[in-house]
Each structure stands twice: as structure tokens, then as C-alpha cells.
Scaffold this motif. Structure first.
Motif, PDB file in Angstrom:
ATOM      1  N   PHE A  54       0.817  -1.204   0.000  1.00 28.51           N
ATOM      2  CA  PHE A  54       0.000   0.000   0.000  1.00 28.51           C
ATOM      3  C   PHE A  54       0.856   1.262   0.000  1.00 28.51           C
ATOM      4  CE2 PHE A  54      -2.751  -3.266   1.707  1.00 28.51           C
ATOM      5  CZ  PHE A  54      -3.886  -3.079   0.940  1.00 28.51           C
ATOM      6  N   ASP A  71      -3.650   0.672  -3.534  1.00 25.99           N
ATOM      7  CA  ASP A  71      -3.229  -0.718  -3.473  1.00 25.99           C
ATOM      8  C   ASP A  71      -2.334  -0.974  -4.682  1.00 25.99           C
ATOM      9  OD1 ASP A  71      -3.016  -3.531  -3.727  1.00 25.99           O
ATOM     10  OD2 ASP A  71      -4.995  -3.842  -2.826  1.00 25.99           O
ATOM     11  N   ALA A 179      -5.812  -6.724   2.429  1.00 21.92           N
ATOM     12  CA  ALA A 179      -6.893  -6.722   1.440  1.00 21.92           C
ATOM     13  C   ALA A 179      -8.174  -7.264   2.054  1.00 21.92           C
ATOM     14  CB  ALA A 179      -6.495  -7.545   0.220  1.00 21.92           C
ATOM     15  N   ASN A 183     -12.478  -2.974   2.537  1.00 22.53           N
ATOM     16  CA  ASN A 183     -11.990  -2.165   1.405  1.00 22.53           C
ATOM     17  C   ASN A 183     -13.116  -1.349   0.832  1.00 22.53           C
ATOM     18  OD1 ASN A 183      -9.414  -3.219   1.570  1.00 22.53           O
ATOM     19  ND2 ASN A 183      -9.898  -4.917   0.243  1.00 22.53           N
TER      20      ASN A 183
END
Length: 183
Positions: A54, A71, A179, A183
Motif C-alpha cells: 500500500f 493498493d 486486502a 476495502n
């Protein structure tokens, strides 16, 4: 009446000029989309998570200045609900190892405070509300427990350390991948 070659060239020249002005003045999307890493806006103060997945940075996209999270693996911006609140300017991001925690400076009504945003619960926690001096440049430890920052209370810049305590959920390399955090 037939047109002379000069009149035809003039006609086509004017037509192409008008068409070019129309295209130039029309609302066309920026070739660099708002979801990409770089845009037509100012992007600065980059910070990379320890695992390299990230990238947090400050941008003035969406009409106001705030922190964005990109990302690198998926090549897309991530949602950060509750981070960039109206009336507050968030700057100088620092990421924990997997990007779960973002330490930053929140400028709320002209007073800077150090805060930490937890992506798992989508909430910020102010850490220096009690502090009377200026603060700048926070940096969070890879596990998210410690935050260091510069303070200006003694007429010079000094370093302070905040220990968020043993009861916080640490951001560890063997924890679930970022992840999977909302998100």
C-alpha cells in the motif's frame, strides 16, 4: 458557383479550427483517472507500507486535500471511510506493516494533532488532543503500537513517542492480509 482551391482550403481550415475548439472546450475526462495512482492533481507526501503493498499519499482530488490509499498490487485506490472528514485536513501519512494503521496529522480548525486511523474498524483516534504545542511528521512502527512525531513546545523541534499500549491489535506480518480488511 464553384469554389476555388483557395476557398476550399479556407473552408476546411475554418471547419477544422472550429472542430478543434469544440473538442478542446468540451468536458472530457482526464486521461489519468481519479482511480489511478497519478492524476492531474497535486500528489505528495508518499508513504509505503512495510510489506510494499500500500501507498498512502496526500492529494487534492475531489476538491479538497486529504489522504488517499493506493493498493499497488491491485492498482486501485482504496476506500477510507471516516478518515478525510469535512473541515479537517489530513496530512503526513505513515503506514504500519500491512497498511492497517495510518498515523497522520489532522489539522482541525487550525490546530494540528497526531491521529491514527484503523482500516479494520474504519475509525480515527486522536492521540495528542491534550498537547499544546505544534506537532508534525508522525511515523508509526510496523506493528502499529508506537508512534513518534516532532513537537515544538520548547521553542525547538523535539521527538516524542506515544505507546498505544499492549492491548491494541498489532499489525503483524502473519496477520490476515490487508486486502481482507474492509476495502
Amino acid at each position: 458557383m464553384p469554389k476555388t482551391p483557395a476557398q476550399r482550403w479556407l473552408h476546411w481550415g475554418i471547419t477544422l479550427t472550429v472542430a478543434g475548439l469544440f473538442v478542446a472546450c468540451s468536458t472530457m475526462p482526464n486521461p489519468l483517472s481519479l482511480g489511478s495512482l497519478n492524476s492531474g492533481y497535486s500528489e505528495e507526501q508518499p508513504a509505503l507500507s512495510g510489506d510494499g503493498r500500500f501507498l498512502a499519499f496526500v492529494s487534492n482530488r475531489n476538491g479538497r486535500r486529504g489522504i488517499l490509499l493506493y493498493d499497488v498490487q491491485r492498482q486501485q485506490l482504496m476506500d477510507l471511510p471516516g478518515l478525510n472528514r469535512p473541515g479537517e485536513i489530513a496530512e503526513h501519512p505513515s503506514l504500519s506493516y500491512t497498511g492497517r494503521y495510518i498515523a497522520y496529522i489532522a489539522d482541525d480548525r487550525g490546530r494540528g494533532i497526531v491521529a491514527v486511523y484503523d482500516r479494520a474498524i474504519e475509525r480515527s483516534q486522536p492521540l495528542t488532543l491534550w498537547y499544546r504545542g505544534q506537532v508534525r511528521h508522525p511515523s508509526i512502527s510496523p506493528d502499529g503500537r508506537y508512534i513518534v512525531y516532532e513537537t515544538g513546545s520548547r521553542g525547538q523541534w523535539d521527538i516524542e513517542v506515544i505507546d498505544r499500549g499492549p492491548n491494541i491489535e498489532l499489525d503483524m506480518a502473519d496477520s490476515p492480509p490487508s486486502a481482507e480488511i474492509k476495502n
